[in-house]
Design a protein around this motif. Sequence first.
Motif, short mmCIF file in Angstrom:
data_model
loop_
_atom_site.label_atom_id
_atom_site.label_comp_id
_atom_site.label_asym_id
_atom_site.label_seq_id
_atom_site.Cartn_x
_atom_site.Cartn_y
_atom_site.Cartn_z
N ASP A 46 -2.28 4.06 2.03
CA ASP A 46 -2.49 3.42 1.09
C ASP A 46 -2.37 1.80 1.61
OD1 ASP A 46 -4.07 2.50 -1.28
OD2 ASP A 46 -2.00 1.99 -2.54
N THR A 47 -1.95 1.54 2.81
CA THR A 47 -1.80 0.29 3.51
C THR A 47 -0.76 -0.45 2.39
OG1 THR A 47 -3.93 0.43 4.59
CG2 THR A 47 -2.52 -1.57 5.07
N ALA A 48 0.17 0.08 1.99
CA ALA A 48 1.06 -0.84 0.88
C ALA A 48 1.66 -1.99 1.52
CB ALA A 48 2.23 0.25 0.55
N ARG A 97 -6.76 -4.16 2.57
CA ARG A 97 -5.68 -4.28 3.23
C ARG A 97 -5.83 -3.35 4.55
NH1 ARG A 97 -3.48 -2.82 -2.18
NH2 ARG A 97 -3.37 -0.46 -1.67
N LYS A 98 -6.32 -2.34 4.47
CA LYS A 98 -6.78 -1.44 5.76
C LYS A 98 -7.14 -2.41 6.75
CE LYS A 98 -7.66 2.78 7.45
NZ LYS A 98 -6.71 3.83 7.74
N LYS A 100 -5.60 -6.54 -3.41
CA LYS A 100 -5.38 -5.31 -4.48
C LYS A 100 -6.32 -4.09 -4.22
CE LYS A 100 -2.70 -6.62 -8.33
NZ LYS A 100 -2.14 -5.96 -9.41
N ASP A 101 -7.40 -4.74 -3.08
CA ASP A 101 -8.35 -3.48 -2.67
C ASP A 101 -7.67 -2.82 -1.32
OD1 ASP A 101 -10.49 -2.16 -1.49
OD2 ASP A 101 -11.82 -3.68 -2.55
N ALA A 102 -7.46 -1.67 -1.48
CA ALA A 102 -6.73 -0.95 -0.43
C ALA A 102 -7.72 -1.07 0.97
CB ALA A 102 -6.71 0.63 -0.63
N ARG A 103 -9.11 -1.53 0.80
CA ARG A 103 -10.15 -1.19 1.87
C ARG A 103 -9.44 -2.74 2.56
NH1 ARG A 103 -15.48 -0.18 -1.45
NH2 ARG A 103 -14.17 -1.73 -2.80
N TYR A 114 3.52 -4.92 -4.44
CA TYR A 114 2.91 -3.71 -4.35
C TYR A 114 3.40 -2.67 -5.55
CZ TYR A 114 1.12 0.81 -2.70
OH TYR A 114 0.60 2.06 -2.60
N ASN A 161 2.62 1.38 -6.75
CA ASN A 161 1.74 2.64 -6.78
C ASN A 161 2.69 3.95 -7.54
OD1 ASN A 161 0.57 5.16 -6.15
ND2 ASN A 161 0.25 4.67 -4.00
#
Lengths: 526, 327
Positions: free
Chosen positions: A488-490, A301-302, A296-299, A453, A455
């Motif tokens: 957002d690296t969905a 995922r990135k 759930k953390d975009a960091r 996901y 958004n």
Amino acid sequence: MLRTLRVALAAFALGAFSLAHAAPERSVSIGLQAAITSIDPHYHNLSPNNSMLIHIFEPLIARDPNQKLVPALATSWKAIDDLTWEFKLRKNVKFHDGSAFTADDVVFTLNRVPNVPNSPSSFATFTKPIVDVKVVDPHTLIFKTASPHVLLPSDLASVLIVSKLNGEKATTADYNSGKAAIGTGPYKFVEYIQNQHVLLKANYGHWAGEQPWDKVTFKILSNPAARVAALLSRDVQMIETVPTSDIAKFEKDANFMLADKVSNRVIYVHLWQWSDKSPPFVTAKDGKPLDKNPFKDARVRKALSMAINRDAISDRVMEKKSVPAAQLLADTFYGTSKKLKPQKYDPEGAKKLLAEAGYPNGFAMTVHGTNNRYINDDKIAQTIAQFYSRIGIDTKVETLPAGTYFSRATNGEFGYMLLGWGTESGEQGSSLRSLLATRNPEKGMGVNNRGRYSNPAMDEQLVKALVTMDDKKREGLIQAAAETAMNDTALIPIHYEVSTWATAKGYRYTPRTDQYTLAMDLKPVK
Amino acid sequence: MLAFAIRRLGQSFFVLVVMSFIVFLGVFAVGNPIELLVNPQADEAERLRATVALGLDKPILEQYAVFLKGAVTGDLGRSFVFNVPAIQLILQKLPATIELALAAMLIAVGLGIPLGLLAGLRPHSFVGRSIMALSIVGFSLPTFWVGLVLIMLFSVHLGWLPSNGRGETVMLLGVPVSFLTWDGLQHLAMPALNLALFKLSLLIRLTRAGAREAVLQDYVKFARAKGLGPRRVIGVHVLKNILVPIVTVIGLELGSVIAFAIVTESIFAWPGSGKLLIDSINLLDRPVIVAYLMVIVTLFIAINFFVDVLYSMLDPRVRLGSASTAH
């Protein structure tokens, strides 16, 4: 034996008479990967079927090798207002039995599509938006939709037109036997045997002119080695989906030619975001569940995206027959953003991001994927796992046959799932809607959003795009939605598959983005 | 004997029912066919419609009950993918597989028994040793690899034989067969040889072992002492006595060669039932998978039955034995 003898004698006698003026028959054999399940164009919405049946039947609007819409049985089409479309039909088109093609055949087809018994995957998805059809004259049609439906031309490109005269009482079995397999296409149906072959012969009266082949044989050769052997021994003149391990061999051999093209299929990763709980198969290094969902953390995922060396996968796993991906479609397609670039390989950066997100020592997870569905799918899963081990994530790999895998992935049983997606419409809006829009089955949003996901910002841009009739404006909105999602690296895009065909010397294939293998695109060369 | 046969038929029927349940459960557990059948671009409503249309919305026991009810009348369900009765699909493909299997067994028996006998009678000669070495090769090389090597040699390099498919067929008693045409024979040769290789090696070893044992027996020595010629000694006294285990193995192997021709069929794109099974598994076409396994189980049961009969003709003691165990 006797029969062979008789046939031989007859052939000899015929040959003696016609030797002087008969041109040699121009025939070609093509090796296909997957079985054709039906000759009924409205029975099973499956790529191999659609690719085959487009030889016999035609849609109102066709797709060219780049999936751009081009006139077929319709010569022009336009939206009169948000809910009304006008289609002009081609004149002087004849079905294989000599009967004329008119607007009535289109109406008959649209009524038949949702009513094919036992259909395992119906084409009704494409005709459902049309709520009313008006025949203005035999070559003009007006379609009404309940809500603005910008994808109508694209949808109709997937609906093949059958003849009312021959189709009135026809069942799927009548199409398979050939009784009702009468279309307007460039080839006529001769024979179909399940899991074995399809035989076609040229339709000399086709409106687009003559084809280079009198006879086409499609052989089903699902085993990749068998397909290659058939080409090497000239039992067939072309094969589709060349195994990557054989590509180098064909490239070096002057007796063969390769044709390839970036396809509409992206290989990507969905990350489990069904709830705030620790995702399935994702734990702390000691095996205990995590206190929250790292995906759930975009960091995080990135970081998982940065850790993958896409160039290495393309070079070493795919024999260069893949292109590193930045979004859901290669950037030659409608609705893709030129601003999006494939994530650069940066293991150090990934480690830093993981630390920032609270996982300085990483965690443990399992990479799940198929092992018989996409090109080299199991090798890709193995390679990705190795990249993760390098940034301190304890990674295991489990690959499964597609039959088991997809059911479980849909049920949310995997945390990190490797998947593939081919965009049949050729425009990115439909992919965003299916894969990344917040799931809402009633509205057809997020149908294949196996990661869940969500958004709201992207949803809003997308919904607006899907009802904007103006092509230019819509493209801008889809691009914006794609940028929002990908920044957002969905999901983690890995690469676009490159489809390959190999032909014997003397034959050239014009490769297609939709992975279709069409005799119409195979030409003899000197 | 009749009571024994009836009892055996009853047992066979029980095996069939148990098998059908196991297979049904197993296929059910693999996954949801809708995932593979329905085009991924389709929406939820379409998935639901297909689920209902194929009867997949019902609980498994109800689906099984529907299947059993149909099975009693010979209806083993309709293929999800092809929309034709599963049994029809299999029966269409079965002749090709049986033809391939019989051709392979013919090669295996026709070469295996003479070669094995030769190796058994002359175990230390160069010929005997060569035959044994060959059989080891036949045992150890994977079918898959041998098939590809055959194709590379005979199709790609020499261009003698076609690499795939079945070739021209003619109707024989209402069944299409390919061994009656030259084109068909050419197509049949390589896959049959490929499939035969393992069985050939097996039969060589079995015959050799039997022959080596038999030539040391008193009755063979006695036959020789009586002054019978070697042809009669080997043909009647040796061969007939070692044939019982060989016939058993041939019977069992015939079943397995039909059931497991899958690898060969897929390499040579031979349009048989094994290839149908693989394709059906890949598409999760449940009715076809279940029907196929039922057909194969029935086939195994039938073959074993005939082997028993043949057995009792070769060795009367077996008949006595089976009668006494049956009481």
